[in-house]
Design a protein around this motif. Structure first.
Motif, PDB file in Angstrom:
ATOM      1  N   ALA A 188       2.325  65.174  33.205  1.00  0.00           N
ATOM      2  CA  ALA A 188       2.904  65.799  32.013  1.00  0.00           C
ATOM      3  C   ALA A 188       4.399  65.514  31.950  1.00  0.00           C
ATOM      4  CB  ALA A 188       2.664  67.305  32.032  1.00  0.00           C
ATOM      5  N   PRO A 189       4.978  65.471  30.742  1.00  0.00           N
ATOM      6  CA  PRO A 189       6.430  65.301  30.629  1.00  0.00           C
ATOM      7  C   PRO A 189       7.161  66.491  31.248  1.00  0.00           C
ATOM      8  CG  PRO A 189       5.336  64.937  28.504  1.00  0.00           C
ATOM      9  CD  PRO A 189       4.319  65.540  29.421  1.00  0.00           C
ATOM     10  N   ASN A 190       8.272  66.197  31.905  1.00  0.00           N
ATOM     11  CA  ASN A 190       9.136  67.235  32.458  1.00  0.00           C
ATOM     12  C   ASN A 190      10.534  67.010  31.900  1.00  0.00           C
ATOM     13  OD1 ASN A 190      10.921  68.343  35.066  1.00  0.00           O
ATOM     14  ND2 ASN A 190       9.084  69.528  34.601  1.00  0.00           N
ATOM     15  N   HIS A 191      11.012  67.959  31.123  1.00  0.00           N
ATOM     16  CA  HIS A 191      12.246  67.770  30.361  1.00  0.00           C
ATOM     17  C   HIS A 191      13.482  68.154  31.153  1.00  0.00           C
ATOM     18  CE1 HIS A 191       9.998  66.750  26.784  1.00  0.00           C
ATOM     19  NE2 HIS A 191       9.197  67.754  27.063  1.00  0.00           N
ATOM     20  N   ALA A 192      14.531  67.401  30.955  1.00  0.00           N
ATOM     21  CA  ALA A 192      15.798  67.614  31.647  1.00  0.00           C
ATOM     22  C   ALA A 192      16.665  68.612  30.894  1.00  0.00           C
ATOM     23  CB  ALA A 192      16.543  66.288  31.792  1.00  0.00           C
ATOM     24  N   SER A 193      17.539  69.268  31.661  1.00  0.00           N
ATOM     25  CA  SER A 193      18.577  70.123  31.076  1.00  0.00           C
ATOM     26  C   SER A 193      19.729  70.154  32.055  1.00  0.00           C
ATOM     27  CB  SER A 193      18.047  71.553  30.840  1.00  0.00           C
ATOM     28  OG  SER A 193      17.925  72.258  32.063  1.00  0.00           O
ATOM     29  N   SER A 194      20.766  70.900  31.743  1.00  0.00           N
ATOM     30  CA  SER A 194      21.782  71.177  32.751  1.00  0.00           C
ATOM     31  C   SER A 194      21.256  72.275  33.669  1.00  0.00           C
ATOM     32  CB  SER A 194      23.086  71.635  32.092  1.00  0.00           C
ATOM     33  OG  SER A 194      22.926  72.943  31.546  1.00  0.00           O
ATOM     34  N   LEU A 195      21.855  72.392  34.849  1.00  0.00           N
ATOM     35  CA  LEU A 195      21.473  73.480  35.747  1.00  0.00           C
ATOM     36  C   LEU A 195      21.798  74.827  35.094  1.00  0.00           C
ATOM     37  CD1 LEU A 195      20.325  73.975  38.617  1.00  0.00           C
ATOM     38  CD2 LEU A 195      22.685  74.267  39.372  1.00  0.00           C
ATOM     39  N   HIS A 196      22.936  74.896  34.401  1.00  0.00           N
ATOM     40  CA  HIS A 196      23.296  76.117  33.670  1.00  0.00           C
ATOM     41  C   HIS A 196      22.225  76.451  32.642  1.00  0.00           C
ATOM     42  CE1 HIS A 196      26.423  78.313  30.901  1.00  0.00           C
ATOM     43  NE2 HIS A 196      25.519  79.130  31.388  1.00  0.00           N
ATOM     44  N   GLY A 197      21.732  75.435  31.939  1.00  0.00           N
ATOM     45  CA  GLY A 197      20.690  75.673  30.930  1.00  0.00           C
ATOM     46  C   GLY A 197      19.442  76.274  31.533  1.00  0.00           C
ATOM     47  N   MET A 198      19.059  75.798  32.716  1.00  0.00           N
ATOM     48  CA  MET A 198      17.864  76.340  33.360  1.00  0.00           C
ATOM     49  C   MET A 198      18.104  77.767  33.844  1.00  0.00           C
ATOM     50  SD  MET A 198      14.767  75.390  33.779  1.00  0.00           S
ATOM     51  CE  MET A 198      13.324  75.931  34.683  1.00  0.00           C
ATOM     52  N   ALA A 199      19.284  78.039  34.392  1.00  0.00           N
ATOM     53  CA  ALA A 199      19.608  79.406  34.798  1.00  0.00           C
ATOM     54  C   ALA A 199      19.671  80.323  33.587  1.00  0.00           C
ATOM     55  CB  ALA A 199      20.938  79.426  35.555  1.00  0.00           C
ATOM     56  N   ARG A 200      20.207  79.805  32.482  1.00  0.00           N
ATOM     57  CA  ARG A 200      20.248  80.571  31.228  1.00  0.00           C
ATOM     58  C   ARG A 200      18.837  80.937  30.776  1.00  0.00           C
ATOM     59  NH1 ARG A 200      22.343  76.845  28.148  1.00  0.00           N
ATOM     60  NH2 ARG A 200      24.523  77.441  28.406  1.00  0.00           N
ATOM     61  N   ALA A 201      17.921  79.979  30.892  1.00  0.00           N
ATOM     62  CA  ALA A 201      16.534  80.232  30.501  1.00  0.00           C
ATOM     63  C   ALA A 201      15.903  81.313  31.363  1.00  0.00           C
ATOM     64  CB  ALA A 201      15.720  78.941  30.592  1.00  0.00           C
ATOM     65  N   MET A 202      16.174  81.276  32.667  1.00  0.00           N
ATOM     66  CA  MET A 202      15.593  82.282  33.560  1.00  0.00           C
ATOM     67  C   MET A 202      16.195  83.663  33.289  1.00  0.00           C
ATOM     68  SD  MET A 202      13.331  80.578  35.092  1.00  0.00           S
ATOM     69  CE  MET A 202      13.221  79.637  33.560  1.00  0.00           C
ATOM     70  N   ALA A 203      17.484  83.697  32.957  1.00  0.00           N
ATOM     71  CA  ALA A 203      18.114  84.970  32.602  1.00  0.00           C
ATOM     72  C   ALA A 203      17.555  85.499  31.279  1.00  0.00           C
ATOM     73  CB  ALA A 203      19.627  84.792  32.514  1.00  0.00           C
ATOM     74  N   TRP A 204      17.224  84.583  30.360  1.00  0.00           N
ATOM     75  CA  TRP A 204      16.595  84.998  29.108  1.00  0.00           C
ATOM     76  C   TRP A 204      15.237  85.642  29.386  1.00  0.00           C
ATOM     77  CZ3 TRP A 204      11.929  83.359  27.027  1.00  0.00           C
ATOM     78  CH2 TRP A 204      11.655  83.804  25.737  1.00  0.00           C
ATOM     79  N   PHE A 205      14.454  85.054  30.274  1.00  0.00           N
ATOM     80  CA  PHE A 205      13.186  85.675  30.674  1.00  0.00           C
ATOM     81  C   PHE A 205      13.442  87.067  31.232  1.00  0.00           C
ATOM     82  CE2 PHE A 205      11.098  81.590  30.316  1.00  0.00           C
ATOM     83  CZ  PHE A 205       9.743  81.872  30.228  1.00  0.00           C
TER      84      PHE A 205
END
Length: 331
Positions: A188-205
């Motif tokens: 499956a495709p795995n999309h890139a982001s910044s590390l900040h973006g991924m931490a932001r996503a986890m904080a949003w959860f």
């Protein structure tokens, strides 16, 4: 600082024999950085740490509700499991409920990491199936969403409606336009982001609130499923499972290949993302444990913590000759 920093050290006698460098970010629910090590802007592939994001369309589309998915199935949709019977039996039942079989998966076969399942295959001279793949739960989720959307059988194609929905969810919660994708071990495709973006996503959860909108309600369902079923998210002996059980408050943890790790801390409305640059899993497991201890959600002396942080290194005779420990910057 834009360079990776020491995060995990391997000590033998009086010296640090090896050092794992990396980056880490802790975010608050508004996306602001609370603490960071290394470069928050570094571009990463989150690999399997993004599975709860990839599962969002399964819930927001209504597919999970229409097919009556349980919290166990939602946990498996977020899992990188060991291929134990508790995993494969549930995924097989899920596929059967859809009127599908192992042949409909596109993740590829994988020898199970679970020792009992591995031995059973060897003793019966049987090859592993795709359901043994650690990502088979995620793919069962993709198949469920695909049934709901009416897409073609090749649900892993980047231009398929399933993967377009996943990309939309990924860019929404990271707050970024993904610059590219790589193909994951499960195809499956795995999309890139910044590390900040991924931490932001986890904080949003972590900061999601029931009933605000479909995305936030789905986010709560997914992290709650992970916390309720840590044995399905990974498996016995694995860091995700052991540390979720050991935390003093609900925390959803998820590893990703090449030494990525995330944490969702709903009580504190915080998210963590970290990457060990050499891809060493032991470095990521020690670092995430150290950050959880730093935040006060995990006891440093808990037996599960000591398996990954300040873990003794034993020689062939069982004599303690070293230790895996976090760098001073993390503690």
């Amino acid at each position: 600082m834009t360079q990776p920093v020491p995060m995990t050290e391997i000590w033998r006698g009086p010296m640090a024999e090896s050092v794992h460098l990396g980056h880490a970010v802790i975010c608050a629910s508004g996306g602001e950085i609370v603490e960071a090590w290394g470069d928050p802007a570094t571009t990463i592939l989150p690999r399997s740490s993004s599975k709860m994001i990839q599962a969002l369309p399964l819930v927001t589309s209504g597919a999970a509700r229409v097919h009556g998915l349980t919290s166990e199935q939602l946990a498996l949709a977020c899992a990188s499991h060991n291929g134990a019977a508790i995993h494969t039996e549930r995924v097989n039942r899920w596929l059967a409920d859809l009127g599908l079989s192992d042949d409909n998966l596109r993740c590829g076969p994988q020898d199970p990491d679970d020792k009992v399942a591995h031995k059973a295959l060897l003793c019966s001279d049987t090859s592993p199936c795709q359901v043994h793949n650690n990502c088979s739960g995620k793919h069962a989720g993709f198949l469920t969403l695909n049934r709901h959307l009416g897409g073609s059988a090749e649900y892993i194609d980047p231009d398929h409606p399933v993967q377009k929905a996943v990309l939309d969810a990924f860019e929404t919660v990271t707050g970024e336009t993904s610059p590219f994708y790589g193909i994951d071990g499960c195809s499956a495709p795995n999309h890139a982001s910044s590390l900040h973006g991924m931490a932001r996503a986890m904080a949003w959860f972590a900061g999601a609130r029931e009933g605000v909108d479909a995305n936030q309600t789905a986010a709560i369902q997914l992290w709650q499923a992970m916390v309720a079923h840590p044995e399905l998210v990974a498996g016995e002996g694995r860091a995700c499972t052991e540390l979720m059980r050991a935390c003093k408050e609900p925390v959803a943890l998820k590893t990703g290949a090449e030494a990525f790790f995330i944490a969702i801390l709903p009580t504190r409305k915080m998210g963590i993302a970290l990457k060990i640059t050499d891809g060493g899993t032991r470095g990521a497991e020690c670092a995430i444990a150290a950050l959880l201890v730093r935040l006060g959600v995990l006891d440093a002396d808990h037996p599960a913590t000591r398996k990954f942080m300040n873990a003794p290194i034993l020689n062939r005779r069982g004599i303690e000759i070293g230790m895996i420990k976090p760098s001073a910057a993390l503690v």
